[in-house]
Scaffold this motif. Sequence first.
Motif, short mmCIF file in Angstrom:
data_model
loop_
_atom_site.label_atom_id
_atom_site.label_comp_id
_atom_site.label_asym_id
_atom_site.label_seq_id
_atom_site.Cartn_x
_atom_site.Cartn_y
_atom_site.Cartn_z
N VAL A 42 0.83 -1.20 0.00
CA VAL A 42 0.00 0.00 0.00
C VAL A 42 0.87 1.25 0.00
CG1 VAL A 42 -0.15 0.00 2.53
CG2 VAL A 42 -1.95 1.12 1.19
N SER A 43 0.36 2.30 -0.60
CA SER A 43 1.05 3.59 -0.55
C SER A 43 0.84 4.22 0.82
CB SER A 43 0.52 4.53 -1.64
OG SER A 43 -0.81 4.91 -1.36
N THR A 44 1.77 5.04 1.23
CA THR A 44 1.62 5.71 2.52
C THR A 44 0.39 6.61 2.53
OG1 THR A 44 3.11 7.47 1.76
CG2 THR A 44 4.09 5.65 3.00
N ALA A 45 0.01 7.15 1.37
CA ALA A 45 -1.14 8.04 1.29
C ALA A 45 -2.46 7.33 1.58
CB ALA A 45 -1.20 8.70 -0.09
N ARG A 46 -2.53 6.03 1.25
CA ARG A 46 -3.77 5.27 1.43
C ARG A 46 -3.75 4.37 2.66
NH1 ARG A 46 -7.38 4.24 -3.01
NH2 ARG A 46 -6.98 5.67 -4.73
N LEU A 47 -2.69 4.43 3.43
CA LEU A 47 -2.57 3.55 4.58
C LEU A 47 -3.74 3.73 5.55
CD1 LEU A 47 -0.94 1.47 6.17
CD2 LEU A 47 0.42 3.33 7.12
N GLY A 48 -4.16 4.97 5.75
CA GLY A 48 -5.26 5.24 6.67
C GLY A 48 -6.57 4.61 6.26
N TYR A 49 -6.76 4.36 4.96
CA TYR A 49 -7.98 3.74 4.47
C TYR A 49 -8.11 2.29 4.92
CZ TYR A 49 -8.68 7.57 1.06
OH TYR A 49 -8.88 8.77 0.44
N VAL A 50 -6.99 1.61 5.06
CA VAL A 50 -7.03 0.15 5.18
C VAL A 50 -6.46 -0.41 6.48
CG1 VAL A 50 -6.89 -0.08 2.68
CG2 VAL A 50 -4.79 -0.10 4.01
N GLY A 304 -16.11 -7.63 7.35
CA GLY A 304 -15.82 -6.98 8.62
C GLY A 304 -15.91 -5.48 8.58
N SER A 305 -15.93 -4.89 7.38
CA SER A 305 -16.08 -3.44 7.26
C SER A 305 -17.53 -3.04 7.01
CB SER A 305 -15.19 -2.91 6.13
OG SER A 305 -15.39 -1.53 5.95
N CYS A 306 -18.18 -3.70 6.05
CA CYS A 306 -19.56 -3.34 5.68
C CYS A 306 -20.57 -3.81 6.73
CB CYS A 306 -19.91 -3.91 4.32
SG CYS A 306 -18.88 -3.29 2.97
N LYS A 307 -20.37 -4.99 7.30
CA LYS A 307 -21.16 -5.53 8.41
C LYS A 307 -22.66 -5.56 8.12
CE LYS A 307 -17.73 -4.01 11.77
NZ LYS A 307 -17.42 -3.16 12.95
N GLY A 308 -23.03 -5.78 6.86
CA GLY A 308 -24.44 -5.87 6.52
C GLY A 308 -25.13 -4.54 6.35
N ASP A 309 -24.40 -3.45 6.50
CA ASP A 309 -24.99 -2.12 6.37
C ASP A 309 -24.90 -1.57 4.95
OD1 ASP A 309 -25.59 -2.06 9.10
OD2 ASP A 309 -23.61 -1.24 9.60
N LEU A 310 -24.04 -2.16 4.11
CA LEU A 310 -23.83 -1.64 2.76
C LEU A 310 -24.06 -2.72 1.72
CD1 LEU A 310 -20.52 0.43 3.24
CD2 LEU A 310 -22.86 1.30 3.21
N ALA A 311 -24.61 -2.32 0.59
CA ALA A 311 -24.73 -3.20 -0.57
C ALA A 311 -23.59 -2.86 -1.53
CB ALA A 311 -26.08 -3.02 -1.25
N LEU A 312 -23.33 -3.75 -2.48
CA LEU A 312 -22.17 -3.58 -3.36
C LEU A 312 -22.36 -2.48 -4.40
CD1 LEU A 312 -21.04 -7.26 -4.00
CD2 LEU A 312 -19.97 -5.56 -2.52
N THR A 316 -20.09 4.39 -5.85
CA THR A 316 -20.28 4.93 -7.20
C THR A 316 -19.46 6.17 -7.53
OG1 THR A 316 -22.21 6.13 -6.38
CG2 THR A 316 -22.60 3.99 -7.42
N SER A 317 -18.64 6.63 -6.61
CA SER A 317 -17.80 7.79 -6.92
C SER A 317 -16.50 7.71 -6.13
CB SER A 317 -18.53 9.10 -6.59
OG SER A 317 -18.45 9.39 -5.20
N ASN A 318 -15.55 8.55 -6.52
CA ASN A 318 -14.25 8.59 -5.85
C ASN A 318 -14.21 9.63 -4.75
OD1 ASN A 318 -12.70 6.53 -7.04
ND2 ASN A 318 -12.37 7.75 -8.88
N SER A 319 -15.36 10.03 -4.24
CA SER A 319 -15.36 10.94 -3.10
C SER A 319 -14.62 10.28 -1.95
CB SER A 319 -16.79 11.29 -2.67
OG SER A 319 -17.42 10.15 -2.12
N GLY A 320 -14.00 11.09 -1.11
CA GLY A 320 -13.14 10.55 -0.05
C GLY A 320 -13.82 9.50 0.79
N GLU A 321 -15.09 9.71 1.15
CA GLU A 321 -15.79 8.78 2.02
C GLU A 321 -16.03 7.44 1.33
OE1 GLU A 321 -20.13 8.45 4.31
OE2 GLU A 321 -19.38 10.40 3.60
N LEU A 322 -16.49 7.48 0.08
CA LEU A 322 -16.78 6.24 -0.64
C LEU A 322 -15.51 5.50 -1.02
CD1 LEU A 322 -19.81 7.19 -2.93
CD2 LEU A 322 -19.80 5.72 -0.91
N GLN A 323 -14.48 6.24 -1.39
CA GLN A 323 -13.21 5.61 -1.75
C GLN A 323 -12.62 4.89 -0.55
OE1 GLN A 323 -9.76 8.07 -3.03
NE2 GLN A 323 -9.96 6.96 -4.96
N ALA A 324 -12.68 5.54 0.62
CA ALA A 324 -12.17 4.92 1.84
C ALA A 324 -13.00 3.71 2.22
CB ALA A 324 -12.15 5.94 2.97
N ALA A 325 -14.32 3.79 2.06
CA ALA A 325 -15.20 2.67 2.40
C ALA A 325 -14.96 1.48 1.47
CB ALA A 325 -16.66 3.11 2.33
#
Length: 407
Positions: A42-50, A304-312, A316-325
């Motif tokens: 992973v890149s250092t820039a994306r480490l916080g996402y994962v 372990g991240s979605c936990k039944g709260d999100l569907a696939l 749909t966008s590269n906004s920070g929140e969705l990209q991190a999710a």
Amino acid sequence: MTDRSAPLPRPRSDLAEPPDAVGLRGRPDGLDILRDRMLLQVSTARLGYVKAQLDEERSGLVLCGDDAVQKASALRFKEGYIGALLIDPAVYQVSAATEENPFPCDVQPTLFLDDPLELSLAEQRDAGVTLPMTPTGYIRAEDSDALRAAVIRLLELDDPTVIFAAPIDVSWLRDEESTRQLIAYLRKIKGPKAIMLGGQMDPLSRYAKAVGHLKQLVEELPDAALLRTDLAAFGALAAGAAFTAFGASSTYRHIIAPGEKPKTSGGGFPTSPHVLFPELMAFFLGQKIAKRYGGADVPVCFCGSCKGDLALDVFTSNSGELQAAAAAHNIAVLMEWLRTLIAAEPGIARQQWWYDRCRTALDQYSLINASVRNPRAFEPPEQLKRWARTEPSTVGTPQTADADRRR
């Protein structure tokens, strides 16, 4: 008998007891710490996402980027990270290895050291890595002179605690002759060897026998590892690789040869993140998943991240929140697969697990395409097809493979 019409089961997170973590603190043998792990590249820039989804007992980090050394040091000595940790100098991205200069890294000399290779290794050790990795240049197709020079230089170093990075063009795995030559050179090195494959898009899909020759490489080469890769991280680990590393983003799932521009299947910059579809064992753009499902029922994710709260279809966008999710979802699914793989006994059981999983995933394509009433909604990646054709019964020990070739 496996029912391939059934969806893939969700693996439990407690299927295997984690390995003893004491070694991570004492670090008596870096390779022992790394063994049997699938790290996250992973890149250092994306480490916080994962990082929150990382299973530190079975996985670890391979940091990339210009500030990888500084970030590794901060993780280890300021944030108290005790997990497996590597730095990939990634010199191969900008420079090819040559016979005259197989390690073309640009490191400023110090009062005590002026050799670029030794400087890079010392810098990594000072940052607290589990083992340092050589700053090898890209080894182009059939450039045996550059490969030989790199091996000879490492033999002169005489340090089995160094990981020899072998960033090779995938054409080295094109046929038996070049594969055997590669194995012969790398066998001379006592320490771990980290193979990284170069080529556009999916390198392992370029040659019909590349997957088989990769397995041969892992089986016949002691302490072989596979880094900066994709599904092959699981295939190699099942085949007996010392350790592997899965790329957290598409950039870190293969190498683009120096001087080449990366090609994309869509022909442009994606406007949504790549999302791992667990049942299909493949990455698709979030926008594509949403479009293909339309009004149909979309699978809800219980990772372990979605936990039944999100569907696939939500990514749909590269906004920070969705990209991190999306990134967190991808890693959570990968960690669940890793726990299930490690729970199996090394050898034939792990190979059978991988083979069955690939076959089941391949069969899911027609079922899911039928559910969305589009026979070509999702196309299986070529690499998945090839892993699904590799039956464990055809995989022998190195001695068996040698005997087969002599017949």
